[in-house]
Design a protein around this motif. Structure first.
Motif, PDB file in Angstrom:
ATOM      1  N   UNK A  73       0.832  -1.209   0.000  1.00 16.17           N
ATOM      2  CA  UNK A  73       0.000   0.000   0.000  1.00 16.17           C
ATOM      3  C   UNK A  73       0.863   1.253   0.000  1.00 16.17           C
ATOM      4  N   UNK A  74       1.920   1.225   0.809  1.00 14.96           N
ATOM      5  CA  UNK A  74       2.830   2.379   0.826  1.00 14.96           C
ATOM      6  C   UNK A  74       3.503   2.564  -0.531  1.00 14.96           C
ATOM      7  N   UNK A  75       3.943   1.459  -1.120  1.00 24.85           N
ATOM      8  CA  UNK A  75       4.563   1.542  -2.446  1.00 24.85           C
ATOM      9  C   UNK A  75       3.564   2.055  -3.485  1.00 24.85           C
ATOM     10  N   UNK A  76       2.310   1.591  -3.390  1.00 27.16           N
ATOM     11  CA  UNK A  76       1.286   2.034  -4.338  1.00 27.16           C
ATOM     12  C   UNK A  76       1.059   3.534  -4.230  1.00 27.16           C
ATOM     13  N   UNK A  77       1.003   4.038  -3.004  1.00 32.28           N
ATOM     14  CA  UNK A  77       0.843   5.478  -2.816  1.00 32.28           C
ATOM     15  C   UNK A  77       2.062   6.244  -3.315  1.00 32.28           C
ATOM     16  N   UNK A  78       3.239   5.710  -3.086  1.00 33.71           N
ATOM     17  CA  UNK A  78       4.459   6.380  -3.534  1.00 33.71           C
ATOM     18  C   UNK A  78       4.482   6.538  -5.052  1.00 33.71           C
ATOM     19  N   UNK A  79       4.271   5.431  -5.758  1.00 33.25           N
ATOM     20  CA  UNK A  79       4.328   5.518  -7.217  1.00 33.25           C
ATOM     21  C   UNK A  79       3.101   6.230  -7.773  1.00 33.25           C
ATOM     22  N   UNK A  80       1.942   6.096  -7.089  1.00 38.13           N
ATOM     23  CA  UNK A  80       0.743   6.780  -7.549  1.00 38.13           C
ATOM     24  C   UNK A  80       0.875   8.288  -7.451  1.00 38.13           C
ATOM     25  N   UNK A  81       1.301   8.775  -6.290  1.00 35.39           N
ATOM     26  CA  UNK A  81       1.463  10.218  -6.105  1.00 35.39           C
ATOM     27  C   UNK A  81       2.622  10.757  -6.926  1.00 35.39           C
ATOM     28  N   UNK A  82       3.741  10.015  -6.923  1.00 32.93           N
ATOM     29  CA  UNK A  82       4.897  10.470  -7.684  1.00 32.93           C
ATOM     30  C   UNK A  82       4.612  10.512  -9.176  1.00 32.93           C
ATOM     31  N   UNK A  83       3.992   9.454  -9.705  1.00 38.17           N
ATOM     32  CA  UNK A  83       3.643   9.444 -11.124  1.00 38.17           C
ATOM     33  C   UNK A  83       2.636  10.520 -11.472  1.00 38.17           C
ATOM     34  N   UNK A  84       1.686  10.795 -10.570  1.00 42.35           N
ATOM     35  CA  UNK A  84       0.681  11.830 -10.824  1.00 42.35           C
ATOM     36  C   UNK A  84       1.304  13.214 -10.860  1.00 42.35           C
ATOM     37  N   UNK A  85       2.189  13.512  -9.912  1.00 39.49           N
ATOM     38  CA  UNK A  85       2.857  14.822  -9.895  1.00 39.49           C
ATOM     39  C   UNK A  85       3.662  15.024 -11.176  1.00 39.49           C
ATOM     40  N   UNK A  86       4.390  13.997 -11.589  1.00 41.71           N
ATOM     41  CA  UNK A  86       5.169  14.100 -12.820  1.00 41.71           C
ATOM     42  C   UNK A  86       4.260  14.261 -14.031  1.00 41.71           C
ATOM     43  N   UNK A  87       3.180  13.484 -14.083  1.00 39.96           N
ATOM     44  CA  UNK A  87       2.250  13.580 -15.208  1.00 39.96           C
ATOM     45  C   UNK A  87       1.580  14.952 -15.255  1.00 39.96           C
ATOM     46  N   UNK A  88       1.210  15.487 -14.083  1.00 44.06           N
ATOM     47  CA  UNK A  88       0.597  16.815 -14.032  1.00 44.06           C
ATOM     48  C   UNK A  88       1.555  17.884 -14.538  1.00 44.06           C
TER      49      UNK A  88
END
Length: 577
Positions: A73-88
């Motif tokens: 879950x922590x890894x999912x949040x890390x890559x989810x938030x990190x990928x979203x910030x980069x995509x934004x």
């Protein structure tokens, strides 16, 4: 008078028969939506609730509080938030430049940027990993001997975030670009008259107006990042960096149906994270009013002066390298004679293509299965969407309009959650009928019908919105039957939109992996599963060969769709400038 009365009775009878036909088709459409769209989602929600209070609750709660679940879950949040910030960040900057300035070459910029989201994510990850070895050898040849023992930096948390951000930045770009093109020219002109600088107009006028689009793109990118299986599987499994989708895959592949309670609990975590992302978007969009009612922005309002050309050249090179470099590395690996052997014209080899096409039975099955699934789902969804759009836009059916959010749910939720719902729904034979779809190609087909209906429906609705209603009304008044009106009026006018939607469905389903990874069995392999299986089995070159062929099929579908480009409503094909 009698002739007129007879004619009126004939027309009345035809109209009554047409209404009866429509009613029967409406019921069939509702049954289709209920079986393939609503039932998996509702059944999954019910099973999640029962799992928390039923006999298996001990195992479910043990899974939820386990160290593996918390870590994933922590890894999912890390890559989810990190990928979203980069995509934004990436998608916003690109959308601002392409939409607000006279960017050239606009068509190639948009195509090269958007196509990255349409390529299979597992093939994208494979292509990027193939890029590392020649780069490493080149650096070692230049004297960087300490790089010899360095592992692939992409096989890490940062590598997953990087590829997720690049892969889903086009989602942000498309939503923000749509908002930018619908800005009011009068608003920008009024700000200029008041003496505002271009920077002030951008910060104080334009960005606040496109914040809803940015929030929508960010939410979509976040849900896509946390639900992606291909990129975390290719880059995270070798590094023992598991996210929730890859952890669910490991549980089911290792323990089979006995692991369903644990998989259900883990999929609930994914669903909660996805729901949180969508909820934040809705809260943000309700926090203020951002409506602008105006004509579409026709001309780019800004010019960067002397910096315009250098920035355009730089961005063109940037998106071209990001798109072509990993694909060239993938192609090179597929025709190389062996790992670490420099490729020359003399040792060019097609043995891996011969292997996957002639010697590996799973390859032929995978191509046949993927083509059958993608074409079958595209045809059925095209027919269904034609009638649904007719009812929604021409008949203004409030019932179907109210079901539109439910139609979008199977596509919005992470694919791994939908796959678990399909397994739970079809793992036992159907009551009364006794048919079992578990471990068959049918369960993947049903999942595709649920997941991609909204992709097919949106372009058709757009086509109906641009079709003149008077033609259908006149045909209906003069007694034209429902099927006659559809065949002679609707189909010729809407066919480009229907075809474009079908090709988009084929594009997405042809190389789909996130859903198929949990639903396939021996004999039902798809192209996405085949690439993943070859790479996991150490046959990287063979996986690269299949990846190249998958990309060729994807580009062919895009080419066919582009042939219809001039006749399609604006915005149907996302790669059109």
């Amino acid at each position: 008078m009698s002739a007129l009365a007879n004619r009126g009775s004939v027309i009345g009878g035809a109209q009554a028969g047409s209404i009866t036909q429509e009613r029967w088709l409406l019921w069939l459409a509702l049954v289709f939506l209920g079986v393939f769209t609503l039932m998996p989602v509702v059944y999954l929600a019910v099973q999640m609730g029962l799992a928390l209070i039923g006999p298996a609750r001990a195992a479910v709660w043990a899974t939820l509080v386990s160290a593996d679940a918390w870590r994933a879950s922590r890894h999912t949040l890390e890559v989810g938030l990190g990928g979203t910030v980069l995509a934004l960040s990436y998608g916003l900057v690109f959308a601002l430049f392409v939409s607000l300035t006279p960017a050239r070459p606009r068509q190639w910029l948009v195509f090269a940027f958007v196509v990255q989201a349409l390529l299979p994510p597992q093939v994208v990850a494979l292509a990027w990993t193939q890029l590392w070895l020649p780069l490493k050898n080149a650096l070692i040849a230049q004297g960087w001997a300490n790089w010899q023992a360095l592992s692939n930096p992409l096989q890490s948390r940062e590598g997953i975030i990087l590829l997720l951000g690049i892969h889903y930045a086009p989602l942000v770009f498309l939503t923000v670009r749509a908002g930018l093109l619908n800005l009011s020219p009068e608003v920008i002109e009024a700000a200029r008259v008041c003496g505002a600088s271009p920077r002030a107009i951008l910060v104080r006028v334009i960005l606040p107006l496109v914040l809803p689009s940015l929030a929508a793109g960010g939410a979509l990118a976040f849900v896509s990042c946390i639900g992606n299986f291909g990129i975390p599987a290719f880059l995270g499994i070798p590094a023992d960096y598991l996210v929730l989708p890859t952890l669910i895959y490991r549980e089911l592949s290792g323990f089979g149906p006995e692991a369903l309670p644990s998989a259900l609990a883990l999929s609930a975590l994914v669903a909660v994270l996805a729901a949180a992302g969508m909820l934040l978007q809705k809260v943000f969009m309700k926090s203020g009013r951002f409506d602008v009612i105006a004509a579409r922005l026709k001309m780019p309002p800004f010019h960067l002066g002397r910096a315009q050309a250098p920035i355009a050249v730089g961005l063109t090179l940037w998106v071209s390298v990001l798109l072509l470099a990993p694909l060239l590395a993938l192609l090179t690996r597929s025709v190389s004679p062996g790992l670490g052997i420099p490729l020359t014209w003399h040792n060019l080899s097609f043995e891996y293509y011969a292997y996957v096409l002639l010697q590996n039975d799973a390859t032929l099955r995978a191509f046949i299965n993927s083509l059958s699934l993608s074409m079958g789902s595209a045809v059925i969804l095209a027919v269904v969407s034609l009638f649904l759009a007719y009812q929604m836009e021409y008949r203004r059916s409030q019932l179907l309009r109210s079901l539109m959010p439910w139609i979008e749910v199977p596509y919005v939720i992470p694919g791994v959650v939908l796959a678990i719902g399909m397994i739970l729904l079809y793992i036992k034979p159907l009551p009364l009928l006794g048919w079992s779809f578990y471990n068959t190609l049918w369960i993947i087909f049903f999942a595709y019908l649920a997941r991609f209906l909204t992709i097919q429906l949106r372009p058709v609705i757009s086509g109906f919105m641009q079709m003149p209603r008077e033609m259908l009304e006149a045909a209906e008044v003069f007694g034209g039957s429902f099927f006659s009106r559809m065949w002679h009026i609707v189909v010729p006018l809407i066919l480009p939109s229907v075809t474009a939607g079908a090709l988009l469905v084929m594009l997405l389903s042809l190389n789909e992996l996130t859903v198929s990874a949990l639903l396939w069995s021996t004999g039902t392999e798809t192209l996405g599963v085949l690439v993943f299986g070859l790479e996991q089995g150490g046959e990287s070159a063979a996986a690269s060969a299949v990846g190249v062929m998958s990309i060729v099929l994807t580009l062919l579908c895009m080419l066919l769709a582009s042939r219809l480009g001039r006749r399609l409503p604006e915005g149907v094909l996302p790669w059109r400038a």
